[in-house]
Design an enzyme around this catalytic site. Structure first.
Site, PDB file in Angstrom:
ATOM      1  N   LYS A  76       0.859  -1.284   0.237  1.00 38.23           N
ATOM      2  CA  LYS A  76       0.082   0.012  -0.183  1.00 38.23           C
ATOM      3  C   LYS A  76       1.005   1.186  -0.024  1.00 38.23           C
ATOM      4  CE  LYS A  76      -3.739   2.137   2.758  1.00 38.23           C
ATOM      5  NZ  LYS A  76      -4.659   1.835   3.699  1.00 38.23           N
ATOM      6  N   SER A 151      -9.845   2.281   3.203  1.00 44.79           N
ATOM      7  CA  SER A 151      -8.787   2.920   2.284  1.00 44.79           C
ATOM      8  C   SER A 151      -8.072   2.117   1.498  1.00 44.79           C
ATOM      9  CB  SER A 151      -8.238   3.969   3.190  1.00 44.79           C
ATOM     10  OG  SER A 151      -7.063   3.463   3.854  1.00 44.79           O
ATOM     11  N   SER A 175     -10.054  -0.191   7.174  1.00 47.90           N
ATOM     12  CA  SER A 175      -9.529  -0.140   6.160  1.00 47.90           C
ATOM     13  C   SER A 175      -8.938  -1.323   5.262  1.00 47.90           C
ATOM     14  CB  SER A 175      -8.586   0.903   5.887  1.00 47.90           C
ATOM     15  OG  SER A 175      -9.231   2.128   5.601  1.00 47.90           O
TER      16      SER A 175
HETATM   17  N1  GLN Z   1     -13.110   4.474   6.527  1.00 47.96           N
HETATM   18  C1  GLN Z   1     -12.587   4.621   7.979  1.00 47.96           C
HETATM   19  C2  GLN Z   1     -11.927   6.212   7.806  1.00 47.96           C
HETATM   20  O1  GLN Z   1     -12.316   6.910   6.693  1.00 47.96           O
HETATM   21  C3  GLN Z   1     -11.347   4.096   8.177  1.00 47.96           C
HETATM   22  C4  GLN Z   1     -10.218   4.334   7.546  1.00 47.96           C
HETATM   23  C5  GLN Z   1      -9.002   3.331   7.839  1.00 47.96           C
HETATM   24  O2  GLN Z   1      -9.228   2.219   8.287  1.00 47.96           O
HETATM   25  N2  GLN Z   1      -7.804   3.990   7.066  1.00 47.96           N
HETATM   26  O3  GLN Z   1     -11.561   6.810   8.641  1.00 47.96           O
END
Ligand code: GLN
Length: 484
Positions: A76, A151, A175
């Protein structure tokens, strides 16, 4: 070759069915031809990958190479990679080439892993749909009108499309698990502190944790073995013995106590998703597990607490991106104030700005007690819910996300609708517990994820529970129709 799992690739390299250079070239070719459609990679590191593969082949030929030696993977784009641009999905870091590797990257390099490139993601890991990336959205290989989740949507889509057999990812509020669910693959977020955060660009430091995306639990065990380490460079990394994650994958589940939180099956859950999850629970019962209903009474407070704590921490972490030390700098600033204002204004996208504003507000004098302190108190209650439940059961099962992959733009105008995507995953991060998502069915041809939540440092147990499901079912072997 691209349908092989990591375990099968390891076997193929050992038997000399193919070399690391050959399989690396095969995946690079796939990415170059197919990823124009999915946009799952931000950067391809072709030359470096082929050099790493040649070095891995030499190591394999010499004998006693580490398990993952010669296996191609991807990172990532949140993990710093020495000499390779690390953008975190943001214009702010479009020009950032780190002079060092994240510990996770070092661990894989030492094990001879071949890195194909850096995967796309929501900007600074903020999002649940991969629509906030500066490099454009990632498409879900199961249905290109739909999001892959976020994400870590790039890692999830790349694994689902067989562009790479496994990838690293991070999970602050869901995410890893949510995109794994939406893309029909296996994702694990380990216990907070199990994996070093050093060199992983910080979003919300008390929640961020690295993990893996693979097609199978067996592969997750292999990847996690190399990723997990104690690291003095991360003061929140825990010096706790690392289990052999592959050793007990086949341990029988007779007598396993499963807890089903009643709060995870309330309104808002897609009926098809609920049905697939219920069927998965039946599969576990058939394997000898016992099931009982449990309660996590503060579940409804997880999303509100998270959306105070995560923005608060991000507002502090992202203050370093000021256009002075590194990152995007505006043209011709009038003065220092203008330099900060325009560099940050131009470098960050809308969602990141929204979070910085919310976080700065929540931390400001006069509001700290009302918001931040209160959210931390709620966090403690959420953690206690899990401690109570884990005194009765071994694992918690439920849905990973409320519904399957949704269409692009469908939640765009309402940030809160997007935030609710993580309603079942966020509490795990607030408590610091490990969680997994594995495929357990489909709704309208789109995958459904089953979430498994374990006690602290119970990664080996979770992988065992996930692997046993995958020996009884074939959801994890199903591929999107477009993928051959
Ligand atoms: N969707 C969540 C957020 O927007 C979690 C994101 C993540 O786990 N990096 O913060």
């Amino acid at each position: 070759m691209h349908n092989l799992t990591i375990a099968e690739i390891i076997q193929g390299l050992k038997n000399k069915s193919f070399s690391s250079v050959e399989i690396t070239q095969h995946f690079l070719n796939r990415i170059k031809t197919l990823d124009t459609e999915y946009n799952s990679f931000i950067t391809l590191t072709e030359e470096q990958a082929l050099a790493q593969a040649a070095a891995a082949d030499a190591r394999l030929a010499a004998g006693d190479a580490p398990a993952l030696c010669g296996v191609p993977l991807a990172h990532k784009d949140i993990f710093c990679t020495n000499g390779v641009r690390t953008s975190c999905g943001s214009k702010m870091l479009d020009n950032f080439v780190p002079p060092y590797d994240a510990t996770v990257v070092t661990n894989y390099n030492q094990d001879g892993v071949v890195i194909l490139g850096k995967t796309n993601m929501d900007e600074f890991a903020m999002g649940s749909s991969n629509e906030t990336s500066y490099y454009g959205p990632v498409k879900n290989p199961w249905d290109t009108n739909c999001v892959p989740g976020g994400s870590s949507g790039g890692s999830a889509a790349a694994v689902a499309a067989r562009l790479v057999p496994g990838a690293t990812a991070t999970d602050t509020g869901g995410s890893i698990r949510q995109p794994a669910a939406l893309c029909g693959i296996t994702g694990i977020k380990p216990t907070y502190g199990r994996v070093s955060r050093w060199g992983m660009i910080a979003f919300a430091s008390s929640l961020d944790q690295a993990g893996t995306m693979t097609r199978t639990a067996e592969d997750a065990a292999l990847m996690l073995q190399s990723m997990a380490s104690y690291d003095r460079k991360d003061s929140t990394c825990v010096d706790h013995p690392i289990d052999d994650y592959s050793a007990n994958l086949n341990a029988p589940l007779a007598g396993l106590k499963i807890g089903i939180p009643k709060e995870y099956f309330g309104k808002g859950l897609n009926p098809g998703t609920a049905k697939a999850v219920q069927a998965a629970i039946k599969t576990y019962e058939a394997m000898g597990a016992t099931v009982q209903e449990v309660s996590l009474p503060h579940t409804h407070l997880a999303v509100p607490a998270y959306y105070v704590i995560a923005p608060a921490e991000c507002s502090a972490n992202l203050s370093r991106f000021d256009g002075v030390r590194y990152g995007h700098r505006c043209d011709n600033p009038k003065d220092l104030e203008d330099l900060y204002r325009r560099s940050r204004g131009e470098g960050f996208g809308e969602e990141v700005k929204r979070r910085i504003l919310v976080g700065t507000y929540a931390l400001s004098a006069g509001f700290y007690d009302a918001y931040y302190r209160k959210a931390q108190q709620v966090r403690r209650l959420i953690k206690q819910d899990f401690v109570d439940v884990f005194s009765q059961v071994d694992v918690i099962l439920g849905p990973t996300s409320p519904s399957p992959a949704f269409e692009f733009g469908s939640k765009g105008s309402d940030p809160v609708a997007m935030y609710l995507e993580d309603i079942y995953t966020i509490a795990t991060n607030l408590a610091g517990l490990p969680g997994m998502s594995i495929p357990c069915g489909q709704v309208d041809g789109k995958p459904v994820g089953l979430q498994l939540i374990g006690n602290y440092f119970a990664e080996a147990k979770l992988l065992n529970i996930a692997h046993k499901f995958q020996t009884e079912t074939d959801f994890h072997t199903q591929a999107p129709a477009a993928i051959k």
